[in-house]
Design a protein around this motif. Structure first.
Motif, PDB file in Angstrom:
ATOM      1  N   ASP A 146       0.782  -1.265  -0.009  1.00  0.00           N
ATOM      2  CA  ASP A 146       0.110   0.159   0.127  1.00  0.00           C
ATOM      3  C   ASP A 146       0.823   1.303  -0.001  1.00  0.00           C
ATOM      4  O   ASP A 146       0.666   2.188  -0.841  1.00  0.00           O
ATOM      5  N   GLU A 147       1.926   1.121   0.938  1.00  0.00           N
ATOM      6  CA  GLU A 147       2.944   2.502   0.887  1.00  0.00           C
ATOM      7  C   GLU A 147       3.529   2.631  -0.571  1.00  0.00           C
ATOM      8  O   GLU A 147       3.704   3.926  -0.797  1.00  0.00           O
ATOM      9  N   ALA A 148       3.918   1.618  -1.110  1.00  0.00           N
ATOM     10  CA  ALA A 148       4.507   1.779  -2.448  1.00  0.00           C
ATOM     11  C   ALA A 148       3.525   2.566  -3.544  1.00  0.00           C
ATOM     12  O   ALA A 148       3.713   3.044  -4.356  1.00  0.00           O
ATOM     13  N   ILE A 149       2.179   1.878  -3.547  1.00  0.00           N
ATOM     14  CA  ILE A 149       1.241   2.222  -4.159  1.00  0.00           C
ATOM     15  C   ILE A 149       0.960   3.551  -4.165  1.00  0.00           C
ATOM     16  O   ILE A 149       0.690   4.479  -5.012  1.00  0.00           O
ATOM     17  N   ARG A 150       0.840   3.914  -2.806  1.00  0.00           N
ATOM     18  CA  ARG A 150       0.361   5.645  -2.444  1.00  0.00           C
ATOM     19  C   ARG A 150       1.883   6.379  -2.992  1.00  0.00           C
ATOM     20  O   ARG A 150       1.501   7.215  -3.446  1.00  0.00           O
ATOM     21  N   TYR A 151       2.842   5.906  -2.741  1.00  0.00           N
ATOM     22  CA  TYR A 151       4.062   6.683  -3.344  1.00  0.00           C
ATOM     23  C   TYR A 151       3.829   6.917  -4.995  1.00  0.00           C
ATOM     24  O   TYR A 151       4.132   7.910  -5.473  1.00  0.00           O
ATOM     25  N   GLY A 152       3.461   5.852  -5.508  1.00  0.00           N
ATOM     26  CA  GLY A 152       3.610   5.841  -6.925  1.00  0.00           C
ATOM     27  C   GLY A 152       2.383   6.838  -7.485  1.00  0.00           C
ATOM     28  O   GLY A 152       2.517   7.736  -8.269  1.00  0.00           O
ATOM     29  N   LEU A 153       1.263   6.721  -6.746  1.00  0.00           N
ATOM     30  CA  LEU A 153       0.258   7.918  -7.170  1.00  0.00           C
ATOM     31  C   LEU A 153       0.707   9.291  -6.793  1.00  0.00           C
ATOM     32  O   LEU A 153       0.371  10.248  -7.558  1.00  0.00           O
ATOM     33  N   SER A 154       1.291   9.292  -5.686  1.00  0.00           N
ATOM     34  CA  SER A 154       1.842  10.854  -5.558  1.00  0.00           C
ATOM     35  C   SER A 154       2.898  11.386  -6.537  1.00  0.00           C
ATOM     36  O   SER A 154       3.166  12.693  -6.696  1.00  0.00           O
ATOM     37  N   LYS A 155       3.631  10.493  -6.812  1.00  0.00           N
ATOM     38  CA  LYS A 155       4.887  10.969  -7.935  1.00  0.00           C
ATOM     39  C   LYS A 155       4.555  10.714  -9.603  1.00  0.00           C
ATOM     40  O   LYS A 155       5.639  10.774 -10.255  1.00  0.00           O
ATOM     41  N   GLN A 156       3.436  10.277  -9.897  1.00  0.00           N
ATOM     42  CA  GLN A 156       3.246   9.800 -11.204  1.00  0.00           C
ATOM     43  C   GLN A 156       3.444  11.160 -12.029  1.00  0.00           C
ATOM     44  O   GLN A 156       2.988  12.298 -11.692  1.00  0.00           O
ATOM     45  N   ILE A 157       4.142  11.041 -13.198  1.00  0.00           N
ATOM     46  CA  ILE A 157       4.267  12.151 -14.045  1.00  0.00           C
ATOM     47  C   ILE A 157       2.655  12.580 -14.907  1.00  0.00           C
ATOM     48  O   ILE A 157       2.036  11.512 -15.381  1.00  0.00           O
ATOM     49  N   GLU A 158       2.145  13.474 -14.515  1.00  0.00           N
ATOM     50  CA  GLU A 158       1.040  13.886 -15.225  1.00  0.00           C
ATOM     51  C   GLU A 158       1.317  14.679 -16.410  1.00  0.00           C
ATOM     52  O   GLU A 158       1.826  15.986 -16.170  1.00  0.00           O
ATOM     53  N   LEU A 159       1.008  14.340 -17.421  1.00  0.00           N
ATOM     54  CA  LEU A 159       1.146  14.947 -18.653  1.00  0.00           C
ATOM     55  C   LEU A 159      -0.090  15.306 -19.486  1.00  0.00           C
ATOM     56  O   LEU A 159      -0.615  14.120 -20.284  1.00  0.00           O
ATOM     57  N   THR A 160      -0.679  16.298 -19.334  1.00  0.00           N
ATOM     58  CA  THR A 160      -1.973  16.546 -19.988  1.00  0.00           C
ATOM     59  C   THR A 160      -1.887  17.539 -20.690  1.00  0.00           C
ATOM     60  O   THR A 160      -1.064  18.649 -20.801  1.00  0.00           O
TER      61      THR A 160
END
Length: 144
Positions: free
Chosen positions: A130-144
């Motif tokens: 869960d911690e790894a997933i939360r990290y991933g969600l907070s650090k994803q590259i948002e390119l819109t």
């Protein structure tokens, strides 16, 4: 068939005990990401050729390809594979972060730059996942 039906059929197609683990992990992901978009990719390309294992996705972001084009894709994915289950955390810039920060504490896994692979849920620490997933969600590259 709609996405929820495809996911149900996919999970039910797995042999036990993988089926139970996939069902538990899917339910866990729905709780962790309650309002996220659901995806089901059957593992085939546009011509119908099998190119990957089928996978279930949660959430969405814009992924940038090397050629500069963009594609909407899921943020977190899960997939059954020949030896167990894979959890994909997409869109991370730093491909060393997951193995360096979660590899030693998550349990019996293989951790790459975007994938956490394990044989069974009993082999991993779900809180660390869960911690790894939360990290991933907070650090994803948002390119819109």
């Amino acid at each position: 068939m709609n996405t929820k039906e495809q996911i149900k059929t996919y999970i039910e197609s797995q042999e036990e005990p993988k089926r139970a683990d996939m069902q538990m992990l899917h339910q866990h992901m729905l709780q962790l990401l309650p309002n996220s978009k659901l995806w089901f990719l059957d593992g085939t390309d546009a011509t119908g050729k099998v190119i990957a294992n089928p996978n279930i996705g949660y959430g969405q972001f814009m992924m940038c390809h090397k050629d500069g084009s963009f594609k909407e894709f899921y943020q977190i994915g899960i997939s059954a594979n020949t030896t167990g289950i894979s959890v994909y955390i997409m869109g991370l810039e730093d491909k060393t972060y997951l193995p360096n920060n979660f590899g030693a504490t998550i349990g019996k896994t293989t951790v790459t730059g975007y994938c956490i692979k394990f044989k069974s849920l009993k082999d991993i620490n779900i809180d660390v996942l869960d911690e790894a997933i939360r990290y991933g969600l907070s650090k994803q590259i948002e390119l819109t």
